[in-house]
Scaffold this active site. Structure first.
Site, PDB file in Angstrom:
ATOM      1  N   GLY A   1     -19.025   3.451  -3.016  1.00  0.00           N
ATOM      2  CA  GLY A   1     -20.077   4.453  -2.868  1.00  0.00           C
ATOM      3  C   GLY A   1     -21.208   4.355  -3.872  1.00  0.00           C
ATOM      4  O   GLY A   1     -21.989   5.304  -4.023  1.00  0.00           O
TER       5      GLY A   1
ATOM      6  N   TYR B   1       0.836  -1.200   0.000  1.00  0.00           N
ATOM      7  CA  TYR B   1       0.000   0.000   0.000  1.00  0.00           C
ATOM      8  C   TYR B   1       0.870   1.249   0.000  1.00  0.00           C
ATOM      9  O   TYR B   1       1.708   1.452   0.885  1.00  0.00           O
ATOM     10  CB  TYR B   1      -0.929   0.013   1.213  1.00  0.00           C
ATOM     11  CG  TYR B   1      -2.031  -1.028   1.177  1.00  0.00           C
ATOM     12  CD1 TYR B   1      -2.308  -1.755   0.029  1.00  0.00           C
ATOM     13  CD2 TYR B   1      -2.805  -1.289   2.307  1.00  0.00           C
ATOM     14  CE1 TYR B   1      -3.324  -2.705   0.005  1.00  0.00           C
ATOM     15  CE2 TYR B   1      -3.824  -2.231   2.292  1.00  0.00           C
ATOM     16  CZ  TYR B   1      -4.070  -2.941   1.129  1.00  0.00           C
ATOM     17  OH  TYR B   1      -5.086  -3.875   1.115  1.00  0.00           O
TER      18      TYR B   1
ATOM     19  N   THR C   1     -24.378   4.928  -1.973  1.00  0.00           N
ATOM     20  CA  THR C   1     -24.388   6.040  -1.014  1.00  0.00           C
ATOM     21  C   THR C   1     -23.845   7.322  -1.639  1.00  0.00           C
ATOM     22  O   THR C   1     -23.689   8.327  -0.946  1.00  0.00           O
ATOM     23  CB  THR C   1     -23.529   5.689   0.215  1.00  0.00           C
ATOM     24  OG1 THR C   1     -22.187   5.353  -0.215  1.00  0.00           O
ATOM     25  CG2 THR C   1     -24.110   4.500   0.967  1.00  0.00           C
TER      26      THR C   1
ATOM     27  N   PRO D   1     -16.390  -3.042   0.927  1.00  0.00           N
ATOM     28  CA  PRO D   1     -17.769  -3.386   1.293  1.00  0.00           C
ATOM     29  C   PRO D   1     -18.790  -2.322   0.921  1.00  0.00           C
ATOM     30  O   PRO D   1     -19.978  -2.626   0.811  1.00  0.00           O
ATOM     31  CB  PRO D   1     -17.688  -3.559   2.809  1.00  0.00           C
ATOM     32  CG  PRO D   1     -16.596  -2.622   3.223  1.00  0.00           C
ATOM     33  CD  PRO D   1     -15.579  -2.712   2.115  1.00  0.00           C
ATOM     34  N   LEU D   2     -18.336  -1.083   0.744  1.00  0.00           N
ATOM     35  CA  LEU D   2     -19.255  -0.007   0.369  1.00  0.00           C
ATOM     36  C   LEU D   2     -19.366   0.149  -1.142  1.00  0.00           C
ATOM     37  O   LEU D   2     -20.052   1.060  -1.622  1.00  0.00           O
ATOM     38  CB  LEU D   2     -18.816   1.312   1.010  1.00  0.00           C
ATOM     39  CG  LEU D   2     -18.974   1.383   2.534  1.00  0.00           C
ATOM     40  CD1 LEU D   2     -18.288   2.623   3.090  1.00  0.00           C
ATOM     41  CD2 LEU D   2     -20.436   1.351   2.934  1.00  0.00           C
ATOM     42  N   ALA D   3     -18.695  -0.736  -1.889  1.00  0.00           N
ATOM     43  CA  ALA D   3     -18.810  -0.769  -3.355  1.00  0.00           C
ATOM     44  C   ALA D   3     -18.501   0.584  -3.989  1.00  0.00           C
ATOM     45  O   ALA D   3     -19.201   1.031  -4.904  1.00  0.00           O
ATOM     46  CB  ALA D   3     -20.196  -1.260  -3.766  1.00  0.00           C
TER      47      ALA D   3
END
Length: 305
Positions: free
Chosen positions: A218, A44, A221, A214-216
């Protein structure tokens, strides 16, 4: 939940004061939300994520004892002479672990994940190296990332302690892990590339499932690109309003509602975004059976078989 630290470390060649301040803000927001596990990797930001995290630890006495540090090794980024590739040779694993320890400024890594499968890896060599790292106190627990049930089982046969984690891409948008189990005996099954039985293998063997992205990004959202995403975002917003929480929490609840006990790895380092996920830590998933399925079918954009 975990805070994914992929974005820590900035864009430059060196870690600067602004990078450290941003990392401190992200870690502080995570702790405020109840998140105490931090997910890193040696690649990273070319190692800068571990470096800046180590600086946060150095500036906050006592923080190390309050948190769990998880990092990964096994991916080699492309350079002038070599394409990007995977490397799980024992000597390489050890070298990468020692480099991570120096960057983090810690005596031991709590959890080490093997980042990607290496087709040339010798399972006996991998197992011997991991056992040695544990015996020497350099790594406390081990896991894998992006691996199937047979790959995990083969490596486990050469390791004296059980793997405790498998980190996979899992979300309301990336549903192959879920749909593989319901597309059996259908024409759609061939197009699903997820190795059937992996989730079940992890559950049966006490291997915790962690969901990256996990939030794809956004999609439910923030921005939407397809009619199914627009419809799902609307449903997510309605459920969030009805339950007195944020859309981010509803998306994460959808994962957490699964009986496999999936733990999301939040990829954002913006304090406001992290705070929006806090209810997913503080409150159990408040989705009914029917609401969970409605989210799935709406995101799918088609009825179930």
């Amino acid at each position: 939940m975990l805070l994914g630290c992929m974005r820590l470390g900035g864009e430059g060649d060196r870690v600067g004061s602004a990078d450290i301040a941003a990392a401190e803000a992200a870690v502080g927001a995570a702790l405020e939300a109840g998140i105490t596990v931090f997910d890193l990797a040696d690649i990273y930001r070319g190692g800068r994520s571990e470096t800046v995290f180590g600086e946060v630890l150095r500036r906050a006495p006592g923080l190390r004892e309050r948190i769990v540090i998880q990092t990964k090794c096994g991916i080699r980024l492309a350079d002038a002479d070599m394409p990007g590739h995977y490397d799980l040779r024992g000597a390489s694993i050890r070298r990468r672990v020692e480099q991570s320890l120096r960057r983090l400024g810690v005596d031991a890594i709590d959890i080490l994940l093997l980042h990607r499968p290496d087709p040339l890896a010798d399972p006996a060599d991998v197992g011997e190296t991991l056992d040695a790292l544990r015996t020497e106190g350099l790594v406390r627990r081990f896991g894998v990332s992006n691996m199937s049930a047979p790959q995990i089982a083969l490596l486990q046969a050469h390791l004296s302690v059980p793997f405790t984690v498998n980190q996979l891409q899992m979300s309301l948008r990336h549903r192959d892990w879920l749909e593989a189990g319901v597309l059996v005996n259908t024409a759609e099954a061939a197009a699903n590339g997820f190795p059937l039985g992996t989730v079940e293998h992890c559950v049966a063997n006490g291997i915790a499932l962690q969901a990256w992205e996990p939030l794809a990004q956004g999609r439910y959202t923030g921005r939407q690109e397809t009619p199914a995403e627009v419809a799902t975002a609307r449903l997510v917003a309605d459920l969030a309003r009805d339950k007195g929480t944020t859309p981010e929490t509803v998306v994460l609840w959808w994962l957490r509602r699964h009986p496999a006990g999936i733990t999301p790895v939040i990829g954002s380092t913006r304090p406001s975004r992290i705070a929006a996920c806090a209810d997913a830590v503080r409150r159990p998933p408040e989705l009914t059976h029917e609401e969970w399925y409605r989210l799935w079918v709406t995101a799918r954009g088609a009825k179930l078989p």
